[in-house]
Every structure is written in C-alpha cells, then in structure tokens.
Design a protein around this motif. Structure first.
Motif, mmCIF file in Angstrom:
data_model
loop_
_atom_site.group_PDB
_atom_site.id
_atom_site.type_symbol
_atom_site.label_atom_id
_atom_site.label_comp_id
_atom_site.label_asym_id
_atom_site.label_seq_id
_atom_site.Cartn_x
_atom_site.Cartn_y
_atom_site.Cartn_z
ATOM 1 N N LEU A 5 -32.055 27.518 -0.395
ATOM 2 C CA LEU A 5 -32.870 27.823 -1.682
ATOM 3 C C LEU A 5 -34.360 28.000 -1.235
ATOM 4 C CD1 LEU A 5 -31.103 24.990 -3.968
ATOM 5 C CD2 LEU A 5 -30.956 27.742 -4.201
ATOM 6 N N ILE A 6 -34.793 27.349 -0.225
ATOM 7 C CA ILE A 6 -36.219 27.798 0.319
ATOM 8 C C ILE A 6 -35.864 28.192 1.763
ATOM 9 C CG2 ILE A 6 -38.345 26.612 0.965
ATOM 10 C CD1 ILE A 6 -38.346 24.867 -1.304
ATOM 11 N N PHE A 51 -26.793 16.517 -15.883
ATOM 12 C CA PHE A 51 -26.587 17.504 -14.669
ATOM 13 C C PHE A 51 -26.025 16.502 -13.656
ATOM 14 C CE2 PHE A 51 -30.349 19.194 -16.658
ATOM 15 C CZ PHE A 51 -30.077 20.496 -16.454
ATOM 16 N N ARG A 91 -35.238 30.978 -18.848
ATOM 17 C CA ARG A 91 -35.411 30.784 -17.288
ATOM 18 C C ARG A 91 -36.913 30.113 -17.226
ATOM 19 N NH1 ARG A 91 -34.417 31.838 -12.419
ATOM 20 N NH2 ARG A 91 -36.473 31.822 -10.904
ATOM 21 N N THR A 119 -27.185 24.478 -15.463
ATOM 22 C CA THR A 119 -26.462 23.743 -14.389
ATOM 23 C C THR A 119 -27.615 23.367 -13.398
ATOM 24 O OG1 THR A 119 -26.184 25.785 -13.196
ATOM 25 C CG2 THR A 119 -24.535 25.241 -14.675
ATOM 26 N N LEU A 120 -27.393 22.307 -12.739
ATOM 27 C CA LEU A 120 -28.012 21.757 -11.441
ATOM 28 C C LEU A 120 -28.587 23.018 -10.664
ATOM 29 C CD1 LEU A 120 -29.329 19.106 -10.469
ATOM 30 C CD2 LEU A 120 -27.397 18.806 -8.932
ATOM 31 N N TYR A 121 -27.534 23.867 -10.442
ATOM 32 C CA TYR A 121 -27.985 25.057 -9.674
ATOM 33 C C TYR A 121 -29.054 25.912 -10.129
ATOM 34 C CZ TYR A 121 -27.290 29.110 -6.843
ATOM 35 O OH TYR A 121 -27.584 30.443 -6.159
ATOM 36 N N ASP A 122 -28.753 25.934 -11.612
ATOM 37 C CA ASP A 122 -29.926 26.833 -12.214
ATOM 38 C C ASP A 122 -31.229 26.065 -11.909
ATOM 39 O OD1 ASP A 122 -27.951 28.360 -13.302
ATOM 40 O OD2 ASP A 122 -28.191 27.258 -15.214
ATOM 41 N N LEU A 123 -31.322 24.804 -12.179
ATOM 42 C CA LEU A 123 -32.490 24.072 -12.078
ATOM 43 C C LEU A 123 -33.147 24.111 -10.549
ATOM 44 C CD1 LEU A 123 -33.481 21.903 -13.898
ATOM 45 C CD2 LEU A 123 -32.557 20.271 -12.845
ATOM 46 N N LEU A 124 -32.124 23.927 -9.642
ATOM 47 C CA LEU A 124 -32.760 23.904 -8.196
ATOM 48 C C LEU A 124 -33.263 25.329 -7.969
ATOM 49 C CD1 LEU A 124 -30.191 21.523 -6.737
ATOM 50 C CD2 LEU A 124 -32.492 20.976 -7.315
ATOM 51 N N THR A 125 -32.492 26.511 -8.358
ATOM 52 C CA THR A 125 -32.715 27.453 -7.892
ATOM 53 C C THR A 125 -34.264 27.893 -8.493
ATOM 54 O OG1 THR A 125 -30.517 28.255 -8.300
ATOM 55 C CG2 THR A 125 -31.835 29.887 -7.622
ATOM 56 N N ALA A 126 -34.539 27.749 -9.682
ATOM 57 C CA ALA A 126 -35.623 27.990 -10.561
ATOM 58 C C ALA A 126 -36.799 27.168 -9.829
ATOM 59 C CB ALA A 126 -35.422 27.719 -11.976
ATOM 60 N N TYR A 127 -36.390 25.979 -9.396
ATOM 61 C CA TYR A 127 -37.788 25.110 -8.689
ATOM 62 C C TYR A 127 -37.902 25.750 -7.478
ATOM 63 C CZ TYR A 127 -40.246 21.102 -7.176
ATOM 64 O OH TYR A 127 -41.569 20.376 -6.674
ATOM 65 N N ALA A 128 -37.070 26.010 -6.640
ATOM 66 C CA ALA A 128 -37.382 26.495 -5.398
ATOM 67 C C ALA A 128 -37.844 27.889 -5.371
ATOM 68 C CB ALA A 128 -36.056 26.467 -4.458
ATOM 69 N N MET A 129 -37.584 28.680 -6.158
ATOM 70 C CA MET A 129 -38.167 29.921 -6.212
ATOM 71 C C MET A 129 -39.419 29.989 -6.743
ATOM 72 S SD MET A 129 -36.265 33.020 -6.379
ATOM 73 C CE MET A 129 -35.176 33.079 -7.468
ATOM 74 N N ARG A 130 -39.754 29.177 -7.743
ATOM 75 C CA ARG A 130 -41.084 29.217 -8.325
ATOM 76 C C ARG A 130 -42.225 28.508 -7.265
ATOM 77 N NH1 ARG A 130 -44.312 31.792 -11.119
ATOM 78 N NH2 ARG A 130 -42.510 31.923 -12.725
ATOM 79 N N ARG A 131 -41.684 27.437 -6.488
ATOM 80 C CA ARG A 131 -42.674 26.835 -5.531
ATOM 81 C C ARG A 131 -42.791 27.862 -4.453
ATOM 82 N NH1 ARG A 131 -43.343 21.588 -4.886
ATOM 83 N NH2 ARG A 131 -45.096 22.141 -3.857
ATOM 84 N N GLN A 132 -41.807 28.288 -4.087
ATOM 85 C CA GLN A 132 -41.863 29.231 -2.735
ATOM 86 C C GLN A 132 -42.855 30.186 -3.161
ATOM 87 O OE1 GLN A 132 -38.550 29.968 0.372
ATOM 88 N NE2 GLN A 132 -38.037 30.570 -1.688
ATOM 89 N N VAL A 158 -36.080 26.189 -17.655
ATOM 90 C CA VAL A 158 -35.310 25.655 -16.595
ATOM 91 C C VAL A 158 -36.214 25.142 -15.665
ATOM 92 C CG1 VAL A 158 -33.619 26.335 -14.635
ATOM 93 C CG2 VAL A 158 -33.058 26.657 -17.047
#
Lengths: 233, 277, 233
Positions: free
Chosen positions: C187-188, C168, C101, B163-176, C104
């Motif tokens: 999210l951030i 998406f 994970r 899902t888009l949510y999966d995508l954004l969570t994963a991205y935000a988490m990793r960058r952070q 993704v």
C-alpha cells in the motif's frame, strides 16, 4: 335535544382516554392504507404483545353498522363502503371496463378449476379461447401465469391473484359462490388426471406436484404489449 | 327460445336470425350469438325443459343436426367446430339407435352420451357460478376503498459503508503523496541555469555601466545557503550570454570581482525584438 | 367513575339503533371521495330536507376521539388520519450509501492520528476538509468528539468509536497496520523521507494532557441530524 348533545359531548371527552390507543392506531392504519393490510403488517405498527386479531374483531364489530365496514379480503384487512350503499356511490364511480361473456366465463373457469391450462379451459367451454381473452384477464390483474404443467407440450397453468379476491371481496378462494355445490356434483375436477385427486381449486402460490416453475421470459407473455414481443422475436 | 335466459352479462349483437319452418318449435337462433357448439347444445338442451341429468341425448343430437342442416341450407358460415360436433353427434346417434355392441374405443354409446351430458352440466354450472360471482359487490363498482389514501412516507436513513481496505488504501495513498510532495519542495533550493539567466537578463537590463556580478547577486539574493548555487548558475548563465554577444564580461585578476555590462547593439536588437512581440 | 362508564354504555346502546341512515351515507361518501366534498355536494346525495351541517357536526364529534377525524379544509369536508398519529404514516428505510473518498481519507486520519483536530487533519491531507465531511463521519457513528485541545482557539479533537472497530472488524485500534505492514502489503511503496512515520493509534477514552473535556452543548454539534439530510437520500 340540547341535553342529549351535551351529555354526549361530556361522555365523548371522558371516553377519549378510555378507548384503547391501539384501536385508534389500527383504525388510522386501515384508513390510510392504499391496499388491504395483513395482520403481520398491522402488528408491526402496534405495541408489542397486543392481540391484533381481537382488536380487529372489535373494530369490525364497531364498524359493522356504519357506512364503512371493516372486511377481510384475501386474508388481509381493509375498510370498504357498505355494500348496501352501492346505489349511492355508483353514480360517481368510473365503471371498470365490462368483461366480455367469454372473458367472464374464462375467469370463472380459472377461479374454480385452477391451476388450469388453456386446453382445459377450452375443453370446458367447448370452444377455442382466443389469445385476447386471456390477455384481457391477465391485464385486469385477476389472473396470473402460475407455472407449467408437467405434461406433453408443458402448457402454462393459470390461476387467480390476490387482486381477484380483493375485487370480488372474497376472504379466500374457498368463499367462491357455489363452490360447495360444484364440489358436491363432482364437476370441479375438470380435466385433472385421476391420480391428482385435488377436488378443490387452490390459489396457493406453491406449485402443485404436476406443475413446474415458469422460465424467465414466460412472464412477459401477457404483460408486454404484443407489438414489442413480435419485434423482439 | 330467447337469448334472455343466457347467463351472460353481455348479449351479442343480433346480426342474423334463422327461422326453422318445421313448426313444432319456433326455433329462432342467432348463430353469431353462440360460443361454440357446446354452447349451442346447451341452449338446445334447455328447450327439453328437463334436468340435464335426465336429458335425452338422442333428441338433442337430432335438434343439433336439424339446426346445422338449416344453417347450411342458408349458406351460413359455420366454424369447423360446429361441423365436427355434428359429425360426432351423428355417429353417436347411430350408435345409440343400434343394438349395443362393443365399441372400437372401448366406450359404449351410453357412456359417450353420459360424458356429453356431463360436459353440458359442467359448462352450465360454471356459467351459474360465473353469474353468482358477478352479482357479488365488486370493488370500484358497488363498494369502494378509501378515495384519498394517505400513503406512507418513507424516511430514508443512510447506512454508510466502507471497507477496511478502502480505509487503508486512502490513508496510505494520502500520506505517501504528501510525503513525496515535500521532497520536491527541497529541490527548489537549487538555482537552475534558466532561472539564473532570466534573473541576470532582468537585473542588468539596459545598464551599460560596468557593475560586479557579486553586487547584483548579494543585493537580490541574500539567503546565505543559496549563495553557492546562485553564483555557480549565474556564472554559467553569464558565459552563455557573452557567447551570444549580449553581455560583456571583464575581470582584472583571478578571484577578482567579475564586471558585467550589456552590449549596446545587443540591447537595441533585443528592444526591437520586444517591440515586434 | 363507574357511573360515567355506565352512562356511556347506556348512551352507546341507545345510539346504535338510533343512528341515522344519513350518517352512514355521509360517512361512506366522505370515505370514498377522491377529494374533500362541500356541503352542497353532500346535501345532493342525502334525502331532501336533511340538515347536512348538523349531521356533519355529529359525525365530526363521533370521529373526534378516533384514529381518523372528520376535518374541514378550505370549506370542504374530508376524513384524515388524526394528527397525533401522523408518525404511523412514515416508515424509516435504511439506504446503503458509500462514503466519499474525502470521508474515507478523513476517517483514516482520525483513526491513526487521534486525538486529532480539524486543522491537523487538513495539514495531513493537504486540503481543506469541509464541515460536511466530518458531519457525515459523526453521523456514521464511527467518529466522535473527544474533547478540546488546550491550544489557541481550543479546537475540538476527534477520535474513533467502538462502532468504528466493530464496522471494520477490528478487535482493537492497535490492529490497524503500522508502516511496515503497509509497506509489506504494497500500500506504501517507493522512497519516503527518513522522518516519515505512521503513528501507533490509540483510542483510549481518557483525555490526554493537552486535551480538556467538552462543554455541554458541544455534543449536539454532529449528533442531531439536520432535518433536510434525511430527505436528501
């Protein structure tokens, strides 16, 4: 002899491209299948716009004189050995368990009078039907629980399955032997209430007006080994 | 009578025979063989050798009652069903023999007799069709399906989902996480006291000669940006080591170089400690 | 041509009544058998003195052009679906699977940072990205090879596809939330270095200045599924 053989080979070679590919596909599908296939399934595997029914008729005709015939059971198509060759094949067959007389009679009552309740079966046979008899029939896969009769006590109604038609090589329930005579003599109505004037047995999965659906758990009745059931309760 | 005319595909074990001595019909019956009173009635009815439509219910009732009488004399155990039927037939017989009169339940004796005849016909016809059904070629007995079916193999094609949510969570988490990790790196440019103390202990070691703290530091930590923090931490660590009596420190004048050396007895003690360890 | 057809008809017509009963028996036996049968077993079921081998040859010839062939395996005889129709006996089924994970995360990085090389993805993620992860993404059809970066080693650049947008539910890549929106949605959160930014993504198919086109053959990389992957699931 060698001449004929040669000619046949030549013809055979020329024939190959001429025999419709659709027939080959149909024949391969029917040969490979583990159970009868309906026309929809067959059509899905054939090129678009092919007249499946016409092809089936052609194939049925081709196989009519052979040792294997194309037959229709329960509205579906399947290849089976020709019935006249039974003598040849029974020797190696593992004969299925023989049904008791009570079971055969009960099966016939279910087939000809369905949907039918246990009380109605008992009324026709004039004797109490043991639980075991119906269990055996459920186990064969030829009889199933259909629903419940909208009547005091909400008794379970029984009916036959596709497996029943398939086992006895019946295209539909209307092919039951002697059905017309039974209808003619007015013996088929059984115990159906007068206002439900349905003179023909029906295995239509749709419940009748006087039937209601089974509840979850009802289906376990005949399918779960009895000891488990008692432990549960 | 014989059991052979029964449309059964399986005859019951003939366990007990009863012979009725009356003579006119040699009635040999096997009680165990009957599937209830209706079945017995049907068998008896067949002996009249007439169409079931024209059956004499009166005669049938007589035969049945005779049979039950004989069976009881022989003390055969009869199921209650048989006795109920006997009672009902006796009642029907009496009604049939008497002049017709309105019945309490609304049915005439004639109607009751016809109903019984109808039941017998129904049972007989179901038996006939059952027999016909069984003579059909049965699958696995007379006709066979393909012995070696070739099952259809399923090729599984994965259908991926996210899902888009999966995508954004994963991205935000990793960058952070990655961004925070850099911040921690920059903190390492500060020399901690512990680090300084460990370095001084290692550097001075067993040197009992006076040497300048600057000398050590410049030799081993040349990066100019770190000079201040290294000097500050080292000085603090030096004072601590002096307080513990492990170092001697000496300075000629303010802002003059600091001389340090290990104290002899402290080194012995430390050596002994190391030996024990 | 018409001559041949005519001949076939004649031969066919003559054949039917002449077709030996032995052939019917043979074909029924072979059809019903649960395993290939040897000639001895077959002969035992046929009338004495019948030339089994000749009959089998005839039957084999009859079936040669059909959807089912009579074949000999390990010296025994059996009916088998014609080899060219093997595709009939497979069915494709879609199995829903969730992306890992790592996949993704990689997908998100490709989306925001495209055109991006594998080394750049690894730099952002801070961990090595396995070949398998990118393969899976290529298989989803959401990620594609764009071109090659004009840099030492000429690494492949990755970008997203239209399929990505449609899966998406994005109208355009610019619909992906920027830093402010990511912060706004929680999210951030927390303190971030001053130089932290989230790029404004673009999936413009035109190659950038530092990209050059793929060479023929590059595209095979991830698009032909390896044989074993299909069976895996």
């Amino acid at each position: 002899m060698s001449n004929v053989a040669e000619m046949r080979v030549i013809v055979g070679d020329r024939e190959r491209p001429e025999r419709a590919e659709e027939l080959r596909i149909l024949e391969a599908l029917l040969f490979a299948a583990e159970e009868p296939l309906d026309e929809k399934t067959l059509a899905a595997r054939l090129p678009l716009g092919v007249d499946v029914r016409a092809l089936l008729a052609q194939l049925q005709n081709e196989y009519a004189s052979r040792g294997v015939n194309l037959v229709r059971v329960a509205g579906k198509w399947t290849l089976r050995t020709a019935a006249d060759l039974a003598w040849l094949l029974t020797r190696e067959a593992t004969v299925p368990r023989k049904l008791s007389r009570a079971a055969v009679e009960t099966l016939a009552i279910v087939a000809y009078h369905q949907p039918v309740t246990r009380a109605e079966i008992e009324d026709i046979r004039g004797v109490t039907t043991s639980k075991g008899t119906l269990d055996v029939l459920l186990e064969t896969g030829w009889v199933r629980l259909r629903g419940r009769r909208k009547a005091p006590g909400r008794p379970v109604t029984y009916g036959t399955t596709e497996g029943f038609l398939s086992h006895f090589g019946l295209e539909a329930l209307t092919d039951l032997p002697g059905l017309d005579e039974l209808k003619g003599s007015g013996l088929i109505e059984g115990a159906l209430p007068a206002d439900f004037n349905v003179p023909v047995p029906s295995d239509d999965p749709a419940l009748r007006e006087d039937e209601e659906p089974l509840e979850p758990g009802d289906l376990d009745l005949g399918l779960v080994p009895p000891q488990d059931r008692t432990e549960e309760g | 009578m014989s059991n052979e005319d029964l449309p059964a595909d399986e005859l019951p074990a003939q366990s007990e025979f009863v012979e009725l001595g009356s003579g006119e019909t040699a009635l040999v019956v096997d009680v165990e063989g009957f599937e209830g009173p209706l079945d017995l009635l049907l068998t008896l009815a067949r002996q009249q050798k007439v169409d079931l439509v024209k059956i004499s219910i009166l005669a049938l009732a007589d035969q049945y009652l005779t049979f039950i009488e004989a069976a009881r004399k022989l003390r055969l155990e009869l199921a209650a069903d048989y006795l109920v039927m006997a009672a009902w037939l006796a009642y029907l017989k009496s009604r049939l023999l008497l002049p017709e009169q309105p019945a309490p339940d609304g049915f005439s004796a004639e109607e009751m007799a016809n109903a019984l005849a109808q039941r017998l016909r129904r049972l007989e016809s179901i038996r006939q069709v059952a027999e016909q059904l069984l003579t059909r070629p049965q699958l696995g007995r007379e006709v066979f399906q393909r012995g070696q079916p070739e099952p259809i193999a399923e090729i599984k094609r994965p259908q991926w989902s996210a899902t888009l949510y999966d995508l954004l969570t994963a991205y935000a988490m990793r960058r952070q996480t990655k961004a925070r990790a850099y911040v921690r790196m920059s903190k390492r440019t500060v020399w901690s006291l512990a680090e300084a103390r460990e370095a001084i202990e290692r550097l001075i070691g067993r040197s009992f000669e006076w040497s300048t703290l600057d000398h050590y530091l410049l030799e081993y930590l040349v990066e100019p940006s770190q000079r201040t923090t290294v000097l500050a931490s080292s000085f603090a660590a030096t004072l601590e080591l002096v307080r513990e009596g492990r170092l001697e420190v000496h300075q000629h004048a303010a802002f003059a170089p600091l001389y340090i050396r290990a104290r002899a007895n402290a080194v012995e003690g430390a050596a002994a400690e190391a030996g024990n360890g």
